[in-house]
Design an enzyme around this catalytic site. Sequence first.
Site, mmCIF file in Angstrom:
data_model
loop_
_atom_site.group_PDB
_atom_site.id
_atom_site.type_symbol
_atom_site.label_atom_id
_atom_site.label_comp_id
_atom_site.label_asym_id
_atom_site.label_seq_id
_atom_site.Cartn_x
_atom_site.Cartn_y
_atom_site.Cartn_z
ATOM 1 N N ARG A 124 14.625 27.749 -12.938
ATOM 2 C CA ARG A 124 15.241 27.355 -14.136
ATOM 3 C C ARG A 124 15.207 28.413 -15.257
ATOM 4 O O ARG A 124 15.120 28.269 -16.236
ATOM 5 C CB ARG A 124 15.005 26.054 -14.768
ATOM 6 C CG ARG A 124 15.015 24.657 -13.453
ATOM 7 C CD ARG A 124 16.190 24.508 -12.866
ATOM 8 N NE ARG A 124 17.090 23.532 -13.305
ATOM 9 C CZ ARG A 124 16.866 22.332 -13.215
ATOM 10 N NH1 ARG A 124 15.618 21.632 -12.744
ATOM 11 N NH2 ARG A 124 17.787 21.317 -13.595
ATOM 12 N N GLN A 129 21.303 29.919 -14.966
ATOM 13 C CA GLN A 129 22.090 28.821 -15.422
ATOM 14 C C GLN A 129 23.527 28.802 -14.691
ATOM 15 O O GLN A 129 23.775 27.808 -14.340
ATOM 16 C CB GLN A 129 22.431 28.829 -16.950
ATOM 17 C CG GLN A 129 21.146 28.164 -17.628
ATOM 18 C CD GLN A 129 21.339 28.231 -19.180
ATOM 19 O OE1 GLN A 129 22.308 28.446 -19.696
ATOM 20 N NE2 GLN A 129 20.132 27.868 -19.643
ATOM 21 N N SER A 135 21.384 21.119 -11.947
ATOM 22 C CA SER A 135 21.853 20.729 -13.218
ATOM 23 C C SER A 135 23.234 20.148 -13.241
ATOM 24 O O SER A 135 23.567 19.062 -13.656
ATOM 25 C CB SER A 135 21.665 21.727 -14.215
ATOM 26 O OG SER A 135 20.387 21.954 -14.710
ATOM 27 N N TYR A 230 9.008 21.716 -16.738
ATOM 28 C CA TYR A 230 9.007 20.242 -15.851
ATOM 29 C C TYR A 230 7.828 19.535 -16.447
ATOM 30 O O TYR A 230 6.941 20.098 -17.287
ATOM 31 C CB TYR A 230 8.791 20.550 -14.450
ATOM 32 C CG TYR A 230 10.085 21.129 -13.725
ATOM 33 C CD1 TYR A 230 11.301 20.454 -13.534
ATOM 34 C CD2 TYR A 230 10.337 22.414 -13.456
ATOM 35 C CE1 TYR A 230 12.358 20.835 -13.154
ATOM 36 C CE2 TYR A 230 11.455 22.857 -12.968
ATOM 37 C CZ TYR A 230 12.451 22.128 -12.609
ATOM 38 O OH TYR A 230 13.510 22.793 -12.102
HETATM 39 P P1 NAD Z 1 13.373 16.490 -13.740
HETATM 40 O O1 NAD Z 1 14.713 15.852 -12.882
HETATM 41 O O2 NAD Z 1 12.369 17.212 -12.922
HETATM 42 O O3 NAD Z 1 12.713 15.177 -14.316
HETATM 43 C C1 NAD Z 1 13.489 14.195 -15.060
HETATM 44 C C2 NAD Z 1 12.676 13.903 -16.552
HETATM 45 O O4 NAD Z 1 11.719 13.049 -16.000
HETATM 46 C C3 NAD Z 1 12.098 15.153 -17.250
HETATM 47 O O5 NAD Z 1 12.704 14.890 -18.631
HETATM 48 C C4 NAD Z 1 10.700 14.620 -17.223
HETATM 49 O O6 NAD Z 1 10.144 15.166 -18.354
HETATM 50 C C5 NAD Z 1 10.744 13.168 -17.134
HETATM 51 N N1 NAD Z 1 9.670 12.546 -16.683
HETATM 52 C C6 NAD Z 1 8.724 12.771 -16.168
HETATM 53 N N2 NAD Z 1 7.691 11.814 -15.812
HETATM 54 C C7 NAD Z 1 8.164 10.917 -16.586
HETATM 55 C C8 NAD Z 1 7.389 9.741 -17.170
HETATM 56 N N3 NAD Z 1 6.293 9.125 -16.553
HETATM 57 N N4 NAD Z 1 8.045 9.149 -18.112
HETATM 58 C C9 NAD Z 1 9.133 9.350 -18.495
HETATM 59 N N5 NAD Z 1 9.725 10.568 -18.400
HETATM 60 C C10 NAD Z 1 9.146 11.223 -17.349
HETATM 61 O O7 NAD Z 1 14.033 17.109 -15.071
HETATM 62 P P2 NAD Z 1 15.278 18.291 -14.957
HETATM 63 O O8 NAD Z 1 16.255 17.338 -15.511
HETATM 64 O O9 NAD Z 1 15.405 18.703 -13.561
HETATM 65 O O10 NAD Z 1 14.757 19.095 -16.198
HETATM 66 C C11 NAD Z 1 13.411 19.616 -16.246
HETATM 67 C C12 NAD Z 1 13.539 20.830 -17.355
HETATM 68 O O11 NAD Z 1 14.255 21.828 -16.986
HETATM 69 C C13 NAD Z 1 13.983 20.276 -18.677
HETATM 70 O O12 NAD Z 1 13.266 20.628 -19.705
HETATM 71 C C14 NAD Z 1 15.507 21.044 -18.800
HETATM 72 O O13 NAD Z 1 15.996 20.973 -20.180
HETATM 73 C C15 NAD Z 1 15.214 22.288 -18.359
HETATM 74 N N6 NAD Z 1 16.277 22.993 -17.631
HETATM 75 C C16 NAD Z 1 16.273 24.281 -18.075
HETATM 76 C C17 NAD Z 1 17.328 25.009 -17.787
HETATM 77 C C18 NAD Z 1 17.590 26.561 -17.896
HETATM 78 O O14 NAD Z 1 18.442 27.015 -17.454
HETATM 79 N N7 NAD Z 1 16.700 26.942 -19.116
HETATM 80 C C19 NAD Z 1 18.149 24.296 -17.011
HETATM 81 C C20 NAD Z 1 18.265 23.086 -16.466
HETATM 82 C C21 NAD Z 1 17.055 22.367 -16.960
#
Ligand code: NAD
Length: 384
Positions: A124, A129, A135, A230
């Site tokens: 990520r 992106q 995403s 993550y």
């Molecule tokens: P994910 O699908 O792995 O998880 C979904 C959410 O569940 C996360 O926010 C995580 O913190 C939360 N979670 C885990 N355990 C939990 C608990 N016990 N209680 C409550 N919530 C809990 O996450 P995702 O949607 O794939 O995103 C992961 C990260 O990657 C985020 O920070 C997102 O902003 C980032 N991201 C970055 C880019 C980039 O290009 N830089 C692109 C996409 C996502």
Amino acid sequence: MAKVFIPRERRPGETRVAATPETVRRMAKLGLEPLVEAGAGEASLFRDADFEAAGARLVADAAEAWKTADVVLKVAPPEATNEAGRLKPGAVLIGFLAPHRELEMVRLLAAGGVTSFALELLPRVTRAQPMDALSSQASIGGYKAVLLAAWRLPKYLPLLMTAAGTIKPARVVVMGAGVAGLQAIATAKRLGAVVEVSDVRPAVKEQVESLGGRFIELPLAESGEGQGGYAREMGEDFLRRQREIVQRHLAAADAVITTALVPGKPAPRLITAEMVRAMRPGAVIVDLAVEQGGNCELSQPDREVLENGVLILGPSNLAAAMPHDASLLYARNVFALLQILLDKEGKLAPDLNDEILAGALLTHGGTVVHKPTAERLDLQEVPA
Ligand code: NAD
């Protein structure tokens, strides 16, 4: 000219397609030869004639196209023997490949000398992106989950002042505020609900508040953030305290959207059966983590469960419920990845030292390159 084959998806319930007339046109411009299986875009409302007009050749015999293609673009993992097993050595496969689950398919890809990129493994990083299919599709899931809850709720989401008096806004709890969760918050707010949110990564609080959600504070001794932005796996003690804190928010909730995931682990158990029984009758839970075991103890993949008047939904592929725009975005993600596989002359020449390609690489040169999958398959890993 490299042949790029886009098959019709055959998994039950898979309505998306990995290319659209827009991306086919861009492929043809790059000097690639797009081959689209007849009917591939039917479920997502992209017509064969539009693919043809964009420069694709329509293919009736998918089996032959799997054998001769230089590149295959997929949405869901290919079927093992009839699809993955037919690819020629050196062919490139791009798609959601579910390597933790589709071990036989991965074994055949490696045995066949296929270079495969799993979109689930894409790092990520900022440069990735435009290719981030996880995403683009998760965001659709978050949006649709709220609409699903709204549709099944026996009440309004917004505050309404009517001639017959005032309707109080619904209370929505979102658990897990990654890509899907943030879109769920934004959608529920647009519909006028009061939204409360639980997550373990401290960075999330500001994002939640900027969308108008209220963050439920958890007593975190240390950050819940692990590698790559993550969440990390929290211990059972923490999860128990989290459940205690969230319980009273759930008891007052009309709808709950859960999206909490930890990479490579089963989904954290955030809602027990007992917590469901303490909720209001008529409340709706939509568990988007159902494929990873579910955030709610009672949710079941693609089944409706009714417990004490609370409806629990576990849709496993919500992006497929919005196939047109899901395909539009997915096809652009895949095209962006395809572009970086080409050299300056437009020839297929993947630089496997590129951090994006190295991160997403699943099989190459006869081996399973992705370590956790190789370990699962108990194969000797050889660096690419
Ligand atoms: P994910 O699908 O792995 O998880 C979904 C959410 O569940 C996360 O926010 C995580 O913190 C939360 N979670 C885990 N355990 C939990 C608990 N016990 N209680 C409550 N919530 C809990 O996450 P995702 O949607 O794939 O995103 C992961 C990260 O990657 C985020 O920070 C997102 O902003 C980032 N991201 C970055 C880019 C980039 O290009 N830089 C692109 C996409 C996502």
